[in-house]
Design a protein around this motif. Structure first.
Motif, PDB file in Angstrom:
ATOM      1  N   VAL A   1      39.051  32.809  51.447  1.00  0.00           N
ATOM      2  CA  VAL A   1      38.573  33.349  50.163  1.00  0.00           C
ATOM      3  C   VAL A   1      38.087  34.790  50.326  1.00  0.00           C
ATOM      4  O   VAL A   1      38.354  35.644  49.478  1.00  0.00           O
ATOM      5  N   ALA A   2      37.401  35.050  51.442  1.00  0.00           N
ATOM      6  CA  ALA A   2      36.895  36.408  51.678  1.00  0.00           C
ATOM      7  C   ALA A   2      38.070  37.367  51.826  1.00  0.00           C
ATOM      8  O   ALA A   2      38.085  38.462  51.251  1.00  0.00           O
ATOM      9  N   GLU A   3      39.054  36.937  52.563  1.00  0.00           N
ATOM     10  CA  GLU A   3      40.268  37.732  52.781  1.00  0.00           C
ATOM     11  C   GLU A   3      40.888  38.130  51.426  1.00  0.00           C
ATOM     12  O   GLU A   3      41.219  39.288  51.197  1.00  0.00           O
ATOM     13  N   ARG A   4      41.009  37.156  50.538  1.00  0.00           N
ATOM     14  CA  ARG A   4      41.635  37.428  49.239  1.00  0.00           C
ATOM     15  C   ARG A   4      40.794  38.366  48.377  1.00  0.00           C
ATOM     16  O   ARG A   4      41.293  39.249  47.698  1.00  0.00           O
ATOM     17  N   LEU A   5      39.464  38.153  48.426  1.00  0.00           N
ATOM     18  CA  LEU A   5      38.577  39.004  47.624  1.00  0.00           C
ATOM     19  C   LEU A   5      38.595  40.443  48.118  1.00  0.00           C
ATOM     20  O   LEU A   5      38.609  41.395  47.342  1.00  0.00           O
ATOM     21  N   ILE A   6      38.612  40.586  49.439  1.00  0.00           N
ATOM     22  CA  ILE A   6      38.646  41.927  50.036  1.00  0.00           C
ATOM     23  C   ILE A   6      39.924  42.648  49.614  1.00  0.00           C
ATOM     24  O   ILE A   6      39.908  43.817  49.217  1.00  0.00           O
ATOM     25  N   GLU A   7      41.013  41.919  49.687  1.00  0.00           N
ATOM     26  CA  GLU A   7      42.319  42.439  49.264  1.00  0.00           C
ATOM     27  C   GLU A   7      42.263  43.012  47.843  1.00  0.00           C
ATOM     28  O   GLU A   7      42.765  44.092  47.571  1.00  0.00           O
TER      29      GLU A   7
ATOM     30  N   ALA B   1      36.339  37.871  36.704  1.00  0.00           N
ATOM     31  CA  ALA B   1      37.263  38.606  37.591  1.00  0.00           C
ATOM     32  C   ALA B   1      37.373  37.897  38.942  1.00  0.00           C
ATOM     33  O   ALA B   1      38.465  37.792  39.516  1.00  0.00           O
ATOM     34  N   LEU B   2      36.268  37.385  39.448  1.00  0.00           N
ATOM     35  CA  LEU B   2      36.272  36.666  40.725  1.00  0.00           C
ATOM     36  C   LEU B   2      37.056  35.368  40.596  1.00  0.00           C
ATOM     37  O   LEU B   2      37.880  35.027  41.451  1.00  0.00           O
ATOM     38  N   ALA B   3      36.809  34.657  39.488  1.00  0.00           N
ATOM     39  CA  ALA B   3      37.457  33.360  39.276  1.00  0.00           C
ATOM     40  C   ALA B   3      38.977  33.512  39.195  1.00  0.00           C
ATOM     41  O   ALA B   3      39.717  32.631  39.630  1.00  0.00           O
ATOM     42  N   GLN B   4      39.446  34.622  38.681  1.00  0.00           N
ATOM     43  CA  GLN B   4      40.894  34.850  38.608  1.00  0.00           C
ATOM     44  C   GLN B   4      41.532  34.886  39.985  1.00  0.00           C
ATOM     45  O   GLN B   4      42.701  34.554  40.144  1.00  0.00           O
ATOM     46  N   ILE B   5      40.772  35.304  40.981  1.00  0.00           N
ATOM     47  CA  ILE B   5      41.327  35.425  42.332  1.00  0.00           C
ATOM     48  C   ILE B   5      41.089  34.171  43.165  1.00  0.00           C
ATOM     49  O   ILE B   5      41.948  33.753  43.928  1.00  0.00           O
ATOM     50  N   ILE B   6      39.902  33.561  43.022  1.00  0.00           N
ATOM     51  CA  ILE B   6      39.575  32.440  43.922  1.00  0.00           C
ATOM     52  C   ILE B   6      39.239  31.139  43.190  1.00  0.00           C
ATOM     53  O   ILE B   6      38.773  30.186  43.808  1.00  0.00           O
ATOM     54  N   GLY B   7      39.480  31.101  41.883  1.00  0.00           N
ATOM     55  CA  GLY B   7      39.170  29.863  41.149  1.00  0.00           C
ATOM     56  C   GLY B   7      37.682  29.748  40.892  1.00  0.00           C
ATOM     57  O   GLY B   7      37.012  30.761  40.709  1.00  0.00           O
ATOM     58  N   GLU B   8      37.191  28.529  40.905  1.00  0.00           N
ATOM     59  CA  GLU B   8      35.785  28.236  40.564  1.00  0.00           C
ATOM     60  C   GLU B   8      34.754  29.111  41.301  1.00  0.00           C
ATOM     61  O   GLU B   8      34.783  29.238  42.515  1.00  0.00           O
ATOM     62  N   VAL B   9      33.836  29.698  40.526  1.00  0.00           N
ATOM     63  CA  VAL B   9      32.723  30.454  41.104  1.00  0.00           C
ATOM     64  C   VAL B   9      31.459  29.977  40.416  1.00  0.00           C
ATOM     65  O   VAL B   9      31.428  29.865  39.189  1.00  0.00           O
ATOM     66  N   SER B  10      30.413  29.647  41.173  1.00  0.00           N
ATOM     67  CA  SER B  10      29.169  29.273  40.485  1.00  0.00           C
ATOM     68  C   SER B  10      28.172  30.415  40.518  1.00  0.00           C
ATOM     69  O   SER B  10      28.375  31.427  41.167  1.00  0.00           O
ATOM     70  N   VAL B  11      27.094  30.199  39.774  1.00  0.00           N
ATOM     71  CA  VAL B  11      26.071  31.224  39.622  1.00  0.00           C
ATOM     72  C   VAL B  11      24.758  30.632  40.112  1.00  0.00           C
ATOM     73  O   VAL B  11      24.429  29.500  39.763  1.00  0.00           O
ATOM     74  N   ASP B  12      24.030  31.366  40.937  1.00  0.00           N
ATOM     75  CA  ASP B  12      22.754  30.889  41.461  1.00  0.00           C
ATOM     76  C   ASP B  12      21.858  30.427  40.307  1.00  0.00           C
ATOM     77  O   ASP B  12      21.707  31.133  39.312  1.00  0.00           O
TER      78      ASP B  12
END
Ligand code: TXA
Ligand code: MG
Length: 341
Positions: free
Chosen positions: A79-85, A201-212
């Motif tokens: 996931v980090a790899e994809r986000l960095i990209e 924008a994050l969810a478009q790249i890695i799917g589900e993202v939660s919020v603290d």
């Protein structure tokens, strides 16, 4: 100590100071950072001292790219790899498990994770490459004050306390990076601090993202230690006003009835409709958009705070997209005070 003003031609000199363990402020697309060699515990401790920052609040390590970061992490998840990209260089900070015996607890606040970011600023990327070490970089303000978005703001707060400031002009975005925790395999990617890289924008790249949880409920303790501190506060009380002309008028009337001198942080359009008034000090952020408001929020609060106003009004924007980061910072500055009639 004399605080030098560096420009593009002085990058070698600025890097030499950093290598000697001195502090140099650097420009980024979000806000100015207070740079120090992340590998020198002494230099990092100096950062806390100069800012007056609580020592349990970990720092972001600024790198020149993925390769530099890889030296300091146990592994690089997909996931980090994809986000960095997609997002680097840019306003996205990633929290990853640290490789053993790399950074001191001064950097991590004693956690086993580290926050990394590759800023989108040519001068600063060159500075990191020239220094040849990763740089810690909290916002270069006195702790508790609005973050600096120009070299002058940094100078105002830290003049005489640091070796220099690399001037890269006004920051484009104006609010700090999105902090995304990737270190918890069970919880999944979690936003600890909203910024210009939105949840969508994050969810478009890695799917589900939660919020603290603490971003959703006041009662929860934040996972990013820094989010619990009072932040971004001018000396003058700030009130959040619904961004409608009649609401601005009501707020002004309320302050006038108490004979308060008023600071308005508002768009050109609204200021024009409100008209001139001798009790009012204006700061226009130009176009009536959340992008412009976010870009100039800290600058506006600082400027109005430097006048003799006794109350500052700033507009609410819908809490979607960049509006989430803008409202997160504004609510802190206003200590959650919403103007209601
Ligand atoms: O845009 C930005 O991120 C700016 C520019 C200069 O790059 N920097 C910045 O740094 O805002 P600072 O130190 O003001 O904010 C770092 C935030 C704090 O809320 C801190 O608690 C959190 O990131 N943080 C850092 N390391 C962490 C970790 N290992 N786990 C959880 N939160 C962490
Ligand atoms: Mg800060």
């Amino acid at each position: 100590m004399e605080t030098k003003r560096f420009t593009a031609k002085d990058i070698k000199e600025a890097a030499a100071y950093l290598k000697q363990g001195e502090l140099v402020s650097f420009p980024t697309e979000t806000v100015y950072g207070l740079g120090a060699n992340a590998l020198s515990e002494e230099a990092v401790r100096q950062v806390y001292k100069v800012k007056g920052r609580p020592s349990d609040n970990p720092l972001i390590v600024h790198v020149s790219g993925k390769e530099m970061m890889k030296q300091y992490i146990a592994e690089l998840p997909m996931v980090a790899e994809r986000l960095i990209e997609h997002f680097w260089p840019g306003p996205l900070t990633l929290i990853l498990p640290m490789k053993a015996d790399t950074f001191s607890s001064a950097v991590t606040g004693g956690l086993s994770t580290v926050a990394f970011r590759m800023p989108d600023n040519e001068l600063t990327l060159e500075l990191i490459k020239e220094a040849d070490v990763p740089l810690v970089g909290p916002s270069a303000n006195t702790s508790g004050k609005p973050s600096p978005t120009t070299a002058d703001h940094v100078y105002h707060d830290l003049q005489g306390k640091i070796a220099g400031i690399l001037d890269g002009g006004a920051a484009e975005i104006g609010v700090e990076s999105t902090v995304l925790d990737l270190s918890d395999p069970l919880g999944g990617p979690t936003i600890l601090r909203p910024g210009a890289i939105t949840k969508e924008a994050l969810a478009q790249i890695i799917g589900e993202v939660s919020v603290d949880q603490h971003l959703l409920s006041e009662k929860e303790a934040p996972k990013a230690p820094g989010m619990k501190y009072k932040h971004y506060s001018p000396e003058v009380p700030v009130w959040i006003v619904p961004n409608e002309v009649q609401e601005w008028r009501r707020a002004i009337e309320w302050a006038e009835n108490q004979n308060l001198r008023i600071g308005l942080f508002s768009s050109e359009e609204v200021l024009h409709l409100l008209g001139k008034n001798s009790l009012i000090e204006e700061y226009s952020f130009g176009e009536n958009t959340v992008e412009q408001a976010a870009k100039q929020l800290f600058s506006g609060l600082r400027a109005l705070d430097d006048t003799d106003v006794e109350v500052i009004f700033a507009p609410a924007f819908p809490e979607t997209g960049l509006g989430e980061a803008y409202m997160n910072r504004l609510k802190k500055a206003a200590n959650q005070k919403f103007f209601k009639n």
